[in-house]
Design an enzyme around this catalytic site. Structure first.
Site, short mmCIF file in Angstrom:
data_model
loop_
_atom_site.label_atom_id
_atom_site.label_comp_id
_atom_site.label_asym_id
_atom_site.label_seq_id
_atom_site.Cartn_x
_atom_site.Cartn_y
_atom_site.Cartn_z
N CYS A 1 -6.80 -9.54 -2.31
CA CYS A 1 -5.87 -8.88 -1.38
C CYS A 1 -6.63 -8.12 -0.29
CB CYS A 1 -4.90 -7.98 -2.12
SG CYS A 1 -5.70 -6.61 -2.95
N ARG B 1 0.86 -1.19 0.00
CA ARG B 1 0.00 0.00 0.00
C ARG B 1 0.89 1.24 0.00
NH1 ARG B 1 -3.61 -3.47 3.36
NH2 ARG B 1 -5.72 -3.28 2.54
N GLU C 1 -12.46 -3.60 -7.35
CA GLU C 1 -13.01 -3.22 -6.03
C GLU C 1 -14.25 -2.37 -6.12
OE1 GLU C 1 -9.90 -1.60 -3.59
OE2 GLU C 1 -9.11 -0.34 -5.19
N ASP D 1 -13.18 -2.95 -0.35
CA ASP D 1 -13.97 -1.95 -1.06
C ASP D 1 -15.10 -2.58 -1.86
OD1 ASP D 1 -13.03 0.60 -0.32
OD2 ASP D 1 -11.15 0.17 -1.36
N ARG E 1 -17.24 1.38 5.11
CA ARG E 1 -16.44 0.41 5.85
C ARG E 1 -15.87 0.94 7.15
NH1 ARG E 1 -11.27 -0.18 1.68
NH2 ARG E 1 -10.05 -0.88 3.44
C1 PEP Z 1 -9.45 -3.56 -0.63
O1 PEP Z 1 -10.22 -2.63 -0.86
O2 PEP Z 1 -9.82 -4.72 -0.39
C2 PEP Z 1 -7.99 -3.32 -0.61
C3 PEP Z 1 -7.13 -4.31 -0.50
O3 PEP Z 1 -7.58 -2.03 -0.64
P1 PEP Z 1 -7.64 -1.07 0.64
O4 PEP Z 1 -8.07 -1.91 1.80
O5 PEP Z 1 -6.31 -0.47 0.82
O6 PEP Z 1 -8.68 -0.08 0.23
MG MG Z 2 -9.42 -0.80 -1.63
#
Ligand code: PEP
Ligand code: MG
Length: 589
Positions: free
Chosen positions: A527, A319, A456, A480, A490
């Protein structure tokens, strides 16, 4: 008296320690640890601020006395006396000194910590007059802080708490009490500051399971509870606290019996960890011989150490935005980024590193002062991730050049977050070409990269075939994807119960993405946090997933699930779940 606060379990394990309340006061001050040799200077800062405020109040008193003769400001004069008395009160000054000397808090932090302790005593007073004196104390502390703000600290406030000071704290046997962090809210950047810090666990009033603050806690592998609503008000500075990161419970002021019970639980989870460690070098292959790729999610280059220790076969998500956060708008330049990416590539010793381009916005503001939520009504739907990058092409090109250059040092995959439109895809790919062109023009070396897209937003999952035309691989960001499919924020604990990874709509979008990717012979990973949740491993394997990326601390537990799985059987289970109104029931049964 023992009591419990309930929240959302986000990082498993048990932590037992004394509460450190951060910025729980309306006086928002910097919190950092000072080096042992800086302790006298910090004490001197508090002392000279106190002297300055005493002198200031003395002057006001003098003026009042002159006026008094004519107008009789008796009440005001009495109030000043109270303030002066408080300023010179032993309990305040000695207490502040204690936090600086024994805990190595910076002066401001020590001051508000002591304020909270004394304020609590005021709260408990029977006499309403005395109870109200708490407001006076707060005013006094505010005055002190104001003076201190004007007086530059001889201890320059570090961008992050000094590692050395924190390590000293850990090594220092005068400080043998474990500490747990309790706060109303912590931004992901705040959390990063506390990474590798002395804290054994943390609790926040707000946040959901996949808020970035929770994600960083999980990456720190310390027990954590978020969404505990009133924790920062009900827990008091220095209270003994148990954080049960599995049940999402915070027990305050536990009785000896409860303490013993949790002490036992803590030892058990340690034994379990040691047992899992034995799987470190075992290849992740299912009972029916399916190879599964277990990758690591990281926030900073130094996390590659824990990725390798956990047996990760690469980084599935770096990230990169954590390099950009908390810098007061001073974004990292190409060289700084290049060095960070090379450090991650070298850290992984030849294993692939997937670098996601910057994903700021929503609950990952660039700066604490610039919380996106303050400016926009729906930050999660706003200018975040690739939208921001495309709106700031100079910044984006800088990052792309740095990543491409780092790819000359080892295998690098480039990952683009939050794409939804084909024009965004084309624009992004054109900018990657442009970055290569700029490097060519400067004669700078760069390496090959595979370019992947995150799936996402539902729009991306529904037009996955278009994505597959343009990209080498896909990575499903379930955090997401769930947020946008189910229309729930979230980070908002009030809708956390609606955050359902097993919602049929989510599963359909995931299944479709995995199947379409595999039909084209392309890798599809997950991920999001779902990949590291052992309760989801069998379902994901059944959906055909063979590439999982998660925090290093979760890899071995997921590997254990993989080793016990038969994907042929799980395919049947997943199909049944996909056909069900309530997949959770199918999976449980
Ligand atoms: C997700 O959205 O699942 C992701 C891995 O990205 P982030 O959690 O950094 O938004
Ligand atoms: Mg994300």
């Amino acid at each position: 008296m023992t009591f419990a606060v309930h929240g959302i379990a986000v990082s498993s394990g048990v932590a037992i320690g004394r509460a450190v309340l951060v910025a729980s006061s309306r006086l928002d001050v910097a919190h950092y640890f000072v080096e042992p040799e800086q302790v006298p200077a910090e004490i001197a800062r508090v002392r000279s601020a106190r002297d300055a405020v005493v002198a200031e109040l003395g002057r006001v008193q003098q003026t009042l006395q002159e006026l008094n003769a004519k107008e009789g400001h008796v009440e005001l004069a009495a109030l000043l006396d109270v303030h002066l008395m408080m300023l010179q009160d032993e309990q305040l000054t000695e207490g502040v000194k204690h936090w600086i000397v024994d805990r190595r808090y910076n002066a401001e932090w020590a001051l508000i910590t002591q304020l909270e302790l004394v304020a609590r005593q005021f709260d408990e007073m029977e006499d309403p007059y005395l109870r109200e004196r708490k407001a006076d104390l707060e005013q006094v502390v505010e005055r002190l802080l104001r003076v201190m703000r004007g007086v530059t600290s001889p201890v320059a406030q570090p961008p992050a708490p000094s590692r050395k000071a924190q390590q000293d704290l850990l090594l220092d046997d005068t400080i043998d009490v474990p500490l747990v962090l309790v706060a109303h809210d912590l931004s992901p950047a705040d959390m990063l500051q506390f990474k590798q810090s002395v804290f054994a666990g943390f609790v926040t009033d707000v946040g959901g399971k996949t808020s970035h603050t929770a994600i960083v806690a999980r990456s720190m592998d310390i027990p954590a509870v978020v969404g505990a609503r009133s924790a920062s008000q009900t827990v008091k500075q220095d209270d003994w606290v148990i954080i049960d990161g599995d049940a999402g419970v915070v027990i305050v002021d536990p009785s000896p019996i409860i303490l013993a019970e949790y002490g036992f639980k803590q030892r058990q989870s340690q034994v379990e960890r040691e047992r899992l460690n034995r799987l470190r070098n075992t290849p992740a292959v299912t009972l029916d011989g399916q190879k599964v790729e277990l990758l690591a999610n990281i926030e900073q280059p130094s996390d590659t150490r824990s990725a390798l220790n956990a047996g990760a076969v690469g980084v599935g998500l770096f990230r990169s935005e954590f390099l950009f956060m908390g810098r007061q708008g001073n974004l990292p330049g190409e060289e700084e980024q290049y060095r960070a990416y090379v450090a991650a590539v070298e850290g992984m010793q030849g294993l692939p590193v997937t670098i996601r381009t910057v994903d700021v916005g929503a609950d990952k503001p660039l700066d604490r002062s610039a919380r996106s939520g303050d400016d926009h009504l729906n930050p999660a739907l706003g200018l975040r991730a690739i939208r921001w990058s495309l709106a700031e092409p100079t910044m984006f090109l800088t990052q792309l050049r740095a990543i491409l250059r780092a790819a000359a040092h080892g295998p690098v995959h480039l990952l683009i977050p939050m794409l939804a439109h084909v024009h965004e895809i084309r624009q992004t790919l054109a900018l990657i070409d442009k970055a290569r062109g700029q490097l060519n023009a400067k004669g700078q070396a760069y390496g090959p990269v595979k370019v992947g897209a995150m799936i996402e937003v539902p729009a991306a999952a529904l037009m996955v075939n278009v994505f597959l035309k343009y990209f080498d691989y896909l990575s499903i960001g379930t955090n997401d994807l769930i947020q946008y499919t189910l229309a729930i924020d979230r980070v908002d604990e009030s809708v956390a119960h609606l955050y359902d990874p097993m919602h049929p709509a989510v599963l359909q979008l995931m299944a479709g993405t995995i199947a379409a990717g595999h039909a084209e012979g392309k890798t599809v990973s997950v991920c999001g946090e779902m990949a590291g949740d052992v309760a989801m491993t069998k379902l994901l394997l059944g959906l055909g997933l063979r590439s999982f990326s998660m925090h290093p601390s979760q890899i071995l537990a997921v590997k254990q699930q993989v080793l016990r799985s038969d994907t042929a059987k799980l395919r049947v289970l997943a199909d049944a779940a996909l056909a069900a109104e309530d997949p959770a029931v199918v999976l449980a049964g």
